[in-house]
Structure formats: structure tokens, C-alpha cells
Design a protein around this motif. Structure first.
Motif, PDB file in Angstrom:
ATOM      1  N   LEU A  34      40.617  56.120  42.016  1.00  0.00           N
ATOM      2  CA  LEU A  34      41.620  55.513  41.621  1.00  0.00           C
ATOM      3  C   LEU A  34      41.998  54.809  40.022  1.00  0.00           C
ATOM      4  O   LEU A  34      42.431  55.003  39.348  1.00  0.00           O
ATOM      5  N   THR A  35      40.067  54.838  39.491  1.00  0.00           N
ATOM      6  CA  THR A  35      39.336  54.671  38.691  1.00  0.00           C
ATOM      7  C   THR A  35      39.954  56.021  37.846  1.00  0.00           C
ATOM      8  O   THR A  35      40.478  54.948  36.509  1.00  0.00           O
ATOM      9  N   PHE A  50      45.276  45.689  41.479  1.00  0.00           N
ATOM     10  CA  PHE A  50      45.101  44.213  42.825  1.00  0.00           C
ATOM     11  C   PHE A  50      44.220  44.696  44.188  1.00  0.00           C
ATOM     12  O   PHE A  50      44.383  43.936  44.904  1.00  0.00           O
ATOM     13  N   LEU A  51      43.294  45.059  43.346  1.00  0.00           N
ATOM     14  CA  LEU A  51      42.344  45.620  44.695  1.00  0.00           C
ATOM     15  C   LEU A  51      41.469  44.668  45.166  1.00  0.00           C
ATOM     16  O   LEU A  51      41.256  43.780  44.128  1.00  0.00           O
ATOM     17  N   ASP A  52      41.228  44.578  45.938  1.00  0.00           N
ATOM     18  CA  ASP A  52      40.590  43.497  46.932  1.00  0.00           C
ATOM     19  C   ASP A  52      39.201  44.224  47.486  1.00  0.00           C
ATOM     20  O   ASP A  52      38.950  45.085  47.648  1.00  0.00           O
ATOM     21  N   LEU A  79      44.523  55.015  51.557  1.00  0.00           N
ATOM     22  CA  LEU A  79      45.010  53.647  50.540  1.00  0.00           C
ATOM     23  C   LEU A  79      46.163  52.859  51.793  1.00  0.00           C
ATOM     24  O   LEU A  79      46.913  52.560  52.616  1.00  0.00           O
ATOM     25  N   ILE A  80      45.421  51.413  51.284  1.00  0.00           N
ATOM     26  CA  ILE A  80      45.973  50.409  51.801  1.00  0.00           C
ATOM     27  C   ILE A  80      46.737  49.346  50.944  1.00  0.00           C
ATOM     28  O   ILE A  80      46.231  49.399  49.852  1.00  0.00           O
ATOM     29  N   SER A  85      54.468  43.195  48.200  1.00  0.00           N
ATOM     30  CA  SER A  85      54.611  43.262  47.248  1.00  0.00           C
ATOM     31  C   SER A  85      54.249  44.721  46.287  1.00  0.00           C
ATOM     32  O   SER A  85      54.280  44.929  44.974  1.00  0.00           O
ATOM     33  N   ARG A  86      53.578  45.239  47.484  1.00  0.00           N
ATOM     34  CA  ARG A  86      53.819  47.172  46.978  1.00  0.00           C
ATOM     35  C   ARG A  86      52.372  46.969  46.258  1.00  0.00           C
ATOM     36  O   ARG A  86      52.114  48.209  45.411  1.00  0.00           O
ATOM     37  N   GLN A  87      51.948  46.053  46.018  1.00  0.00           N
ATOM     38  CA  GLN A  87      50.358  45.760  45.294  1.00  0.00           C
ATOM     39  C   GLN A  87      49.212  46.987  46.356  1.00  0.00           C
ATOM     40  O   GLN A  87      49.223  46.301  47.591  1.00  0.00           O
ATOM     41  N   VAL A  88      48.503  47.988  45.726  1.00  0.00           N
ATOM     42  CA  VAL A  88      47.115  48.849  46.641  1.00  0.00           C
ATOM     43  C   VAL A  88      45.952  47.890  46.333  1.00  0.00           C
ATOM     44  O   VAL A  88      45.435  46.552  45.428  1.00  0.00           O
TER      45      VAL A  88
END
Length: 118
Positions: A34-35, A50-52, A79-80, A85-88
Motif C-alpha cells: 500500500l505504501t 486510515f490504516l488501523d 484487503l480490509i 466509510s469505504r476506508q481501507v
């Protein structure tokens, strides 16, 4: 600062006498696919994600454990996304970025592929 008189001389003396521990802290190595994707897709220097962090760490550990159950050359990607919100929230393009046998450097979240037979 001393020459310009912006700081009190006593404060400068105390600061100079203070011992500072300077060491490089290791940078986190999380969500490398992702980075790379965000870096390549964005012309801006800053990108908000918005990664947790906890979920991402758990996902990467779980994928590494799952990969040990697979045949050589196989990998997995996850992929979660928060559906509302459609945030990854977590993104793992492969189970092991450094595994050349399974082409771990390939971001399987984006790769077009057929599912493996059961």
C-alpha cells in the motif's frame, strides 16, 4: 541563538551541559504494498490513510502464519475495508514481501488472477 541574544545565557549553559541520547529508531515496516501504491499514485508529498495499526499488524502476522500452511510458491492477500466509510483499514498485498518463490513483491490485491483450484 547565543549571539543574537534570543535565549538567556543561563538557559544556554544548562542546555549545553545536558546530555542527549541520540539514536536512530527503526522505521515501521508495515503495509509495504500500500505504501508503494500510494507513493506511485500521489503527486503530493503527504497522503492520508486510515490504516488501523493494530489491525494491520494482526493481519500481517496472520498472513505469515497462514502462508506456512500453503505449498511453496503460493501466497495470499487481504484487503480490509470499512463498508460504510469505504476506508481501507488494512492492506496486505502478499504474505511475505521478501519471498521470491511466491513473487511476494507483487501486490496481489491489485493483480488480475484466477483463483487457485481447491
Amino acid at each position: 541563538m547565543r549571539e543574537t541574544g534570543e535565549f538567556d545565557p543561563d538557559l544556554i549553559r544548562i542546555a549545553l551541559a545536558d546530555k542527549m541520547l541520540v539514536e536512530n529508531a527503526p522505521l515501521p515496516f508495515m503495509a509495504p504494498h500500500l505504501t508503494r501504491r500510494l507513493k506511485n499514485e500521489s503527486a503530493d508529498a503527504q497522503v492520508q490513510s486510515f490504516l488501523d495499526r493494530g489491525l494491520q499488524k494482526h493481519l500481517e502476522q496472520s498472513l505469515r502464519a497462514y502462508k506456512r500452511t500453503l505449498n511453496d510458491g503460493m501466497t495470499a492477500a487481504v484487503l480490509i475495508v470499512d463498508n460504510r466509510s469505504r476506508q481501507v483499514l488494512a492492506y496486505a498485498g502478499s504474505a511475505d514481501l521478501t519471498d521470491d518463490k511466491s513473487d511476494g513483491y507483487v501486490d496481489m490485491v491489485q493483480a488480475i488472477r484466477s483463483p487457485a483450484p481447491p
